[in-house]
Design a protein around this motif. Structure first.
Motif, PDB file in Angstrom:
ATOM      1  N   LEU A 136       7.029  -2.531  25.272  1.00 43.93           N
ATOM      2  CA  LEU A 136       6.003  -2.462  27.223  1.00 43.93           C
ATOM      3  C   LEU A 136       7.436  -1.519  27.885  1.00 43.93           C
ATOM      4  CD1 LEU A 136       4.756  -5.734  27.985  1.00 43.93           C
ATOM      5  CD2 LEU A 136       3.440  -3.117  27.600  1.00 43.93           C
ATOM      6  N   CYS A 137       8.553  -2.100  27.741  1.00 38.54           N
ATOM      7  CA  CYS A 137       9.742  -1.029  28.649  1.00 38.54           C
ATOM      8  C   CYS A 137      10.296   0.720  28.033  1.00 38.54           C
ATOM      9  CB  CYS A 137      11.134  -0.795  28.510  1.00 38.54           C
ATOM     10  SG  CYS A 137      11.472  -3.427  29.499  1.00 38.54           S
ATOM     11  N   MET A 138       9.180   0.652  26.857  1.00 38.82           N
ATOM     12  CA  MET A 138       9.502   2.225  26.168  1.00 38.82           C
ATOM     13  C   MET A 138       8.905   2.884  26.390  1.00 38.82           C
ATOM     14  SD  MET A 138      12.155   2.451  23.988  1.00 38.82           S
ATOM     15  CE  MET A 138      11.450   3.625  23.060  1.00 38.82           C
ATOM     16  N   GLN A 139       7.851   2.973  26.864  1.00 41.52           N
ATOM     17  CA  GLN A 139       6.390   3.968  27.206  1.00 41.52           C
ATOM     18  C   GLN A 139       6.665   4.666  28.175  1.00 41.52           C
ATOM     19  OE1 GLN A 139       3.817   0.274  28.787  1.00 41.52           O
ATOM     20  NE2 GLN A 139       2.275   1.172  27.328  1.00 41.52           N
ATOM     21  N   LYS A 140       7.556   4.388  29.141  1.00 35.88           N
ATOM     22  CA  LYS A 140       8.147   5.526  30.046  1.00 35.88           C
ATOM     23  C   LYS A 140      10.175   5.012  29.991  1.00 35.88           C
ATOM     24  CE  LYS A 140       6.616   7.490  33.947  1.00 35.88           C
ATOM     25  NZ  LYS A 140       6.080   7.982  35.241  1.00 35.88           N
ATOM     26  N   LEU A 141      10.720   6.203  29.552  1.00 35.03           N
ATOM     27  CA  LEU A 141      11.801   5.652  30.035  1.00 35.03           C
ATOM     28  C   LEU A 141      12.479   7.379  30.269  1.00 35.03           C
ATOM     29  CD1 LEU A 141      14.037   3.768  28.000  1.00 35.03           C
ATOM     30  CD2 LEU A 141      14.797   5.568  26.549  1.00 35.03           C
ATOM     31  N   ASN A 142      12.634   6.637  31.560  1.00 35.81           N
ATOM     32  CA  ASN A 142      14.341   7.659  32.669  1.00 35.81           C
ATOM     33  C   ASN A 142      13.056   8.407  32.758  1.00 35.81           C
ATOM     34  OD1 ASN A 142      16.493   6.158  31.434  1.00 35.81           O
ATOM     35  ND2 ASN A 142      17.534   7.909  30.349  1.00 35.81           N
ATOM     36  N   GLY A 143      11.778   7.790  33.077  1.00 35.00           N
ATOM     37  CA  GLY A 143      11.052   8.895  33.636  1.00 35.00           C
ATOM     38  C   GLY A 143       9.938   9.564  32.865  1.00 35.00           C
ATOM     39  N   GLU A 144      10.645   9.623  31.337  1.00 34.32           N
ATOM     40  CA  GLU A 144       9.564  10.295  30.320  1.00 34.32           C
ATOM     41  C   GLU A 144       8.518  10.087  29.732  1.00 34.32           C
ATOM     42  OE1 GLU A 144      10.988  13.451  26.716  1.00 34.32           O
ATOM     43  OE2 GLU A 144      12.443  12.219  28.288  1.00 34.32           O
ATOM     44  N   GLN A 145       7.625   9.739  29.064  1.00 39.02           N
ATOM     45  CA  GLN A 145       6.691   9.451  29.490  1.00 39.02           C
ATOM     46  C   GLN A 145       6.566   9.659  27.089  1.00 39.02           C
ATOM     47  OE1 GLN A 145       3.897   7.776  30.416  1.00 39.02           O
ATOM     48  NE2 GLN A 145       3.667   7.441  28.034  1.00 39.02           N
ATOM     49  N   MET A 146       7.026   8.401  26.642  1.00 36.49           N
ATOM     50  CA  MET A 146       7.403   8.310  25.101  1.00 36.49           C
ATOM     51  C   MET A 146       6.122   8.366  24.428  1.00 36.49           C
ATOM     52  SD  MET A 146      10.768   8.335  25.118  1.00 36.49           S
ATOM     53  CE  MET A 146      11.264   7.289  23.729  1.00 36.49           C
ATOM     54  N   THR A 147       4.997   8.097  24.927  1.00 36.78           N
ATOM     55  CA  THR A 147       3.645   7.166  23.712  1.00 36.78           C
ATOM     56  C   THR A 147       3.364   8.604  22.712  1.00 36.78           C
ATOM     57  OG1 THR A 147       2.614   7.422  25.609  1.00 36.78           O
ATOM     58  CG2 THR A 147       2.963   4.973  25.471  1.00 36.78           C
ATOM     59  N   SER A 148       3.519   8.964  23.322  1.00 39.80           N
ATOM     60  CA  SER A 148       3.389  10.665  22.425  1.00 39.80           C
ATOM     61  C   SER A 148       4.729  10.872  21.475  1.00 39.80           C
ATOM     62  CB  SER A 148       2.427  11.733  23.447  1.00 39.80           C
ATOM     63  OG  SER A 148       3.155  12.219  24.810  1.00 39.80           O
ATOM     64  N   LYS A 149       5.516  11.294  22.206  1.00 43.25           N
ATOM     65  CA  LYS A 149       7.385  11.202  21.349  1.00 43.25           C
ATOM     66  C   LYS A 149       7.282  10.768  20.306  1.00 43.25           C
ATOM     67  CE  LYS A 149       8.701  13.739  25.058  1.00 43.25           C
ATOM     68  NZ  LYS A 149       8.661  14.929  25.276  1.00 43.25           N
ATOM     69  N   ALA A 150       7.691  11.390  18.746  1.00 45.20           N
ATOM     70  CA  ALA A 150       8.120  10.275  17.700  1.00 45.20           C
ATOM     71  C   ALA A 150       9.168   9.740  17.614  1.00 45.20           C
ATOM     72  CB  ALA A 150       7.840  11.844  16.769  1.00 45.20           C
ATOM     73  N   ILE A 151       8.758   8.847  17.159  1.00 41.12           N
ATOM     74  CA  ILE A 151       9.544   7.944  17.131  1.00 41.12           C
ATOM     75  C   ILE A 151      10.984   7.350  16.119  1.00 41.12           C
ATOM     76  CG2 ILE A 151       9.555   7.364  19.734  1.00 41.12           C
ATOM     77  CD1 ILE A 151       7.965   4.105  18.677  1.00 41.12           C
ATOM     78  N   LEU A 152      11.109   6.548  16.069  1.00 48.19           N
ATOM     79  CA  LEU A 152      11.754   6.266  14.590  1.00 48.19           C
ATOM     80  C   LEU A 152      12.606   4.844  14.953  1.00 48.19           C
ATOM     81  CD1 LEU A 152      12.070   6.234  11.294  1.00 48.19           C
ATOM     82  CD2 LEU A 152      14.877   7.624  11.892  1.00 48.19           C
ATOM     83  N   LEU A 153      11.501   3.761  14.337  1.00 47.74           N
ATOM     84  CA  LEU A 153      12.394   2.974  14.790  1.00 47.74           C
ATOM     85  C   LEU A 153      13.631   2.286  13.453  1.00 47.74           C
ATOM     86  CD1 LEU A 153       8.918   0.757  15.598  1.00 47.74           C
ATOM     87  CD2 LEU A 153      10.344   1.502  17.284  1.00 47.74           C
ATOM     88  N   VAL A 154      14.474   1.467  13.588  1.00 50.44           N
ATOM     89  CA  VAL A 154      15.061   0.804  13.131  1.00 50.44           C
ATOM     90  C   VAL A 154      15.779  -0.623  13.596  1.00 50.44           C
ATOM     91  CG1 VAL A 154      17.192   1.154  12.198  1.00 50.44           C
ATOM     92  CG2 VAL A 154      16.396   3.551  12.564  1.00 50.44           C
TER      93      VAL A 154
END
Length: 242
Positions: A136-154
């Motif tokens: 939930l906190c990662m949805q918007k990080l430093n004012g940047e919308q993250m849900t459409s970004k390519a992320i790599l979970l480790v």
């Protein structure tokens, strides 16, 4: 008379519970000599893991203090992924005070920096205290919308399936996953007990039985990890978090 019946019922329940736990323990011991625990652990790590594109963000989901086996393993895999995707940024998702250089998040960052990672690539998510809250906190990080970004979970293998499902649930659509599996030692670990001196007893030699010395204990550990993670998956499902 009623008090005596209650006493007998209590003894019956206690004995049944004791026998049931004994059967479960015996079953766990038997299964630990098979490959089932490994494949269960492997399934948790790989069933939802894939890498289909270069990530915009590499997300390290912390797993304990620092140094610790889990965080050092995850940092190692993050470093490797960061080398392969030099334009990506790194998010260390770990609760704590990032202004404190002794905090876990900052120590993880220091580990990455010591390996050559540019500090400017590192971001922090310091609020989440479980996987759902981190997502939930990662949805918007430093004012940047993250849900459409390519992320790599480790994260650790046993945690990977739940992590991917949780991030999908909150709206992330481009999820890649890299489970931090450890590699087996490539050396031959056999030895001859009697050649090492000491007492010669009636107990059997174990030098040529790595299944007894290592596999059995590793598989018991896997069984505990699997049981814990399946319980967590069940809870998250009931809560509607996955």
């Amino acid at each position: 008379m009623a008090e005596k019946n209650i006493h007998h019922r209590f003894l019956f329940l206690f004995r049944s519970l004791f026998v049931g736990l004994g059967v479960l323990f015996l079953l766990a011991l038997i299964i630990s000599f098979t490959t089932l625990p490994f494949w269960g652990y492997y399934w948790l790590g790989t069933s939802k893991s894939k890498i289909t594109e270069k990530p915009d963000f590499i997300v390290l989901l912390s797993g304990g203090g620092m140094p610790s086996e889990s965080n050092l393993m995850r940092a190692f895999f993050v470093f490797k992924a960061a080398q392969e995707s030099p334009d990506s940024r790194i998010v260390i998702a770990c609760p704590g005070d990032t202004s404190d250089i002794r905090s876990t998040a900052r120590l993880i960052a220091a580990e990455l920096i010591s390996k050559g990672i540019d500090p400017k690539r590192i971001l922090y998510e310091q609020t989440g205290t479980n996987t759902r809250m981190e997502a939930l906190c990662m949805q918007k990080l430093n004012g940047e919308q993250m849900t459409s970004k390519a992320i790599l979970l480790v994260t650790s293998p046993e945690h990977m399936r739940r992590a991917v499902l949780v991030f999908k649930k909150v709206g992330f659509i481009r999820i890649n996953a890299l489970p931090a599996f450890e590699n087996a030692l490539e050396a031959d670990l056999f030895f001859k007990d009697d050649e090492l001196g000491g007492n010669k007893t009636l107990i059997p030699n174990v030098g040529s039985h790595t299944s007894v010395r290592y596999q059995f204990w590793n598989h018991l550990k896997y069984e505990i990890l699997i049981a814990r993670e399946m319980t967590a998956l069940g809870y998250y499902k009931l809560r509607g978090w996955i």
